[in-house]
Design an enzyme around this catalytic site. Structure first.
Site, PDB file in Angstrom:
ATOM      1  N   ASN A  60      11.059  -0.286   5.870  1.00  0.00           N
ATOM      2  CA  ASN A  60      10.490  -1.074   4.770  1.00  0.00           C
ATOM      3  C   ASN A  60      11.590  -1.922   4.145  1.00  0.00           C
ATOM      4  OD1 ASN A  60       8.561  -1.837   2.722  1.00  0.00           O
ATOM      5  ND2 ASN A  60       9.530  -0.390   1.323  1.00  0.00           N
ATOM      6  N   ARG A  91       0.851  -1.190   0.000  1.00  0.00           N
ATOM      7  CA  ARG A  91       0.000   0.000   0.000  1.00  0.00           C
ATOM      8  C   ARG A  91       0.882   1.234   0.000  1.00  0.00           C
ATOM      9  NH1 ARG A  91      -4.904   0.336  -1.157  1.00  0.00           N
ATOM     10  NH2 ARG A  91      -5.128   2.135   0.221  1.00  0.00           N
ATOM     11  N   ILE A  92       0.466   2.239  -0.754  1.00  0.00           N
ATOM     12  CA  ILE A  92       1.136   3.536  -0.671  1.00  0.00           C
ATOM     13  C   ILE A  92       0.570   4.255   0.546  1.00  0.00           C
ATOM     14  CG2 ILE A  92       1.352   5.785  -1.792  1.00  0.00           C
ATOM     15  CD1 ILE A  92       1.452   4.281  -4.463  1.00  0.00           C
ATOM     16  N   ASP A  97       9.618   4.522  -1.686  1.00  0.00           N
ATOM     17  CA  ASP A  97      10.873   3.762  -1.801  1.00  0.00           C
ATOM     18  C   ASP A  97      12.118   4.646  -1.729  1.00  0.00           C
ATOM     19  OD1 ASP A  97       9.360   1.447  -1.969  1.00  0.00           O
ATOM     20  OD2 ASP A  97       9.254   1.519  -4.146  1.00  0.00           O
ATOM     21  N   GLU A 154      16.581 -11.590   1.516  1.00  0.00           N
ATOM     22  CA  GLU A 154      15.764 -10.687   2.344  1.00  0.00           C
ATOM     23  C   GLU A 154      15.556 -11.283   3.730  1.00  0.00           C
ATOM     24  OE1 GLU A 154      12.143  -9.102   0.598  1.00  0.00           O
ATOM     25  OE2 GLU A 154      12.910  -9.431  -1.416  1.00  0.00           O
ATOM     26  N   GLU A 185       8.192   9.999   0.268  1.00  0.00           N
ATOM     27  CA  GLU A 185       8.492   9.695  -1.134  1.00  0.00           C
ATOM     28  C   GLU A 185       8.664   8.185  -1.267  1.00  0.00           C
ATOM     29  OE1 GLU A 185      11.562  11.202  -4.627  1.00  0.00           O
ATOM     30  OE2 GLU A 185      11.751  11.979  -2.595  1.00  0.00           O
ATOM     31  N   HIS A 231      12.470  -3.362   0.290  1.00  0.00           N
ATOM     32  CA  HIS A 231      12.083  -3.205  -1.119  1.00  0.00           C
ATOM     33  C   HIS A 231      12.956  -4.131  -1.959  1.00  0.00           C
ATOM     34  CE1 HIS A 231      10.521  -1.307  -4.696  1.00  0.00           C
ATOM     35  NE2 HIS A 231      11.765  -1.234  -5.145  1.00  0.00           N
TER      36      HIS A 231
END
Ligand code: GAR
Length: 197
Positions: free
Chosen positions: A115, A99-100, A153, A182, A151, A117
């Site tokens: 986060n 989700r943004i 990522d 990861e 902003e 990525h």
């Protein structure tokens, strides 16, 4: 990150394999004894997220908030914040949370929000990172743990893991190679943050 009880809330949307790696490392590396830290809750925007069932089976508090039932992004993020804040988190960990986030959400958790990525940022922010890396002829790909800013990522890089792109790689094959790294990197990066606090 202060206080004795460092609650970690993890947000997921899907399989939750990074979340599981974090939970298992927290147990194996005794985060509770060493840092006063524990995974207090796992929250998803999808009721059917496989990771939720896994977390529940571990005895971790879980919650699902279906974003499609909210009128706006602001309304969803406000409800999500309320669900997270019940656990007074020292860290909010995005682990495949697709989700943004609104600036209000990011601001609310400033300094506590991280986060992972699946690319070597600042290359390939956004979606379809593995196919884009293959299409560009990249020899190396990887993943990045970073602090979250409004902003997408962006934000301070906390760690990166690199894997080779092999001849004939598909996006799926590359994604699996990256994901296995990861699982090592994300718990390690969080452990470093906990140790610094
Ligand atoms: C991971 O590869 C993670 O880097 C990526 O989603 C996958 C989630 O897997 N995150 C993003 O694409 C964020 N934009 P998991 O649910 O098995 O941890």
């Amino acid at each position: 990150m202060s206080g004795v009880n460092k609650n970690i809330v993890i947000l997921i949307s899907g399989s939750g394999s990074n979340m599981a790696a974090i939970v298992e490392t927290a147990q194996a590396h005794r985060w509770q004894d060493r840092f006063g830290a524990r995974v207090a809750a796992v929250i998803s925007n999808r009721d059917a997220a496989q990771g939720l069932a896994w977390a529940k089976a571990q005895g971790i508090a879980t919650a699902a908030l279906d974003h499609t039932t909210f009128e706006s992004r602001d309304a969803f993020d406000a409800a999500l914040m309320a669900a997270i804040d019940v656990h007074t988190p020292a860290l909010v960990v995005l682990a495949g949370f697709m989700r943004i986030l609104t600036p209000a959400f990011v601001q609310h958790y400033a300094g506590r929000l991280v986060n992972i990525h699946p690319s070597l940022l600042p290359a390939f922010a956004g979606l379809k990172t593995h196919q884009r890396a293959i299409d560009m002829g990249c020899r190396f790909a990887g993943a990045t743990v970073h602090r979250v800013t409004s902003e997408l990522d962006h934000g301070e890089i906390l760690d990166q893991a690199v894997v080779p792109v092999l001849p004939g790689d598909t996006a799926e094959a590359l994604a699996a190679r990256v994901l296995s790294q990861e699982h090592l990197m994300y718990p390690r990066a969080l452990e470093r943050l906990l140790a610094q606090a």
